[in-house]
Design an enzyme around this catalytic site. Structure first.
Site, PDB file in Angstrom:
ATOM      1  N   ASP A  88       0.830  -1.215   0.000  1.00 35.85           N
ATOM      2  CA  ASP A  88       0.000   0.000   0.000  1.00 35.85           C
ATOM      3  C   ASP A  88       0.859   1.259   0.000  1.00 35.85           C
ATOM      4  O   ASP A  88       0.752   2.116   0.859  1.00 35.85           O
ATOM      5  CB  ASP A  88      -0.949  -0.015   1.199  1.00 35.85           C
ATOM      6  N   HIS A 146     -11.286  -2.364   7.538  1.00 33.96           N
ATOM      7  CA  HIS A 146     -11.427  -3.518   6.639  1.00 33.96           C
ATOM      8  C   HIS A 146     -11.600  -4.823   7.431  1.00 33.96           C
ATOM      9  O   HIS A 146     -11.182  -5.889   6.983  1.00 33.96           O
ATOM     10  CB  HIS A 146     -10.211  -3.641   5.711  1.00 33.96           C
TER      11      HIS A 146
END
Length: 267
Positions: free
Chosen positions: A48, A127
């Protein structure tokens, strides 16, 4: 542009390739690794990344690490499409996964490493359980074929699990809690490359038993394969010195040396 590479039969050889078209072309290179069950190899690990000040700091910190890898395993995301339609794919069973795991000859390829984007074991409130459907359908294969380690991103923080599995549940026994399983992989979330969305700082409390170490800091990691039985893993925070290890553990190969390696964890 498409880059094609044929069979590269000679190890320790530098190969060049070009990416781009016209005036945007850039030349890159890589060196083919030594082949064999006891060949040494070091991977860098970044997830990421984004395109921010923090991501530049992550890359600089990695480049200056004296033990940086010969190749980087990148677990996504690089560009973010949150505001675009259909940016989240509908999950379908990984029918190819079992076929690929069956093909792995551990006498030639001792270390079995899997990369995915959404983590299966995640104790952050970001998440949370997004990978649950995928886990339920595919996790038994990871234990059956003795996967050594699974790296994921998606959650913008760092976390390392114990060796656990959660495959015992059925409608009669009601068992639905992760348990220690020495045939299972260690799950590592390393989505801390420096994305524009910032760090995931909100964690579930108390910390679950399966979670060995977790921290909301940007950084990178290395996975250093020593031979067919041992590998050394370390995670490095951006704010620390280049050689400082914030988290580290010796991995014992699940096929050749399947002893309990959780006792070697350093937090």
């Amino acid at each position: 542009m498409e880059v094609g590479l044929g069979f590269l039969g000679t190890f320790n050889t530098k190969y060049y390739y070009v990416v781009g078209i016209g005036h945007t072309e850039r030349k890159f290179w890589f060196i083919t690794p030594e082949v064999g069950p006891d060949a040494t190899y070091t991977f860098g690990l970044i997830g990421d990344l984004g395109q921010t000040y923090d991501s530049n700091k992550t890359l600089t910190h990695y480049e200056l690490n004296p033990r940086k890898g010969q190749a980087v395993l990148f677990v996504g995301d690089l560009s973010y499409a949150d505001q675009y339609p259909n940016h989240d794919n509908v999950y379908t069973p990984l029918t190819w996964l079992q076929e690929e795991l069956l093909k792995v000859n551990r006498s030639e390829t001792p270390w079995l490493i899997i990369l995915m984007h959404s983590p299966w074991y995640n104790s952050y409130n970001y998440h949370y359980m997004e990978g649950e459907t995928m886990r339920v359908m595919n996790e038994p294969w990871f234990s059956k074929y003795r996967v050594d380690v699974v790296f994921a991103g998606h959650v913008h923080a760092y976390e390392r699990s114990e060796r656990v599995s959660n495959v015992a549940y059925n409608i009669v026994n009601g068992i639905c809690k992760p348990v220690k399983d020495q045939s299972a992989p260690v799950y590592i979330t390393i989505g801390d490359g420096g994305n524009i969305e910032g760090l995931a700082t909100n964690m579930t409390e108390p910390q679950p038993d399966y979670s060995a170490y977790r921290e909301a800091s940007f950084g990178h990691a290395t996975f250093d394969i020593k031979n067919r039985t041992h590998a050394y893993y370390s995670w490095h925070r951006n704010q620390d010195g280049y050689a400082v290890k914030a988290d580290s553990i010796w991995f014992f190969n699940r096929f050749y040396h399947p002893v309990d390696d959780s006792t070697t964890a350093k937090s």
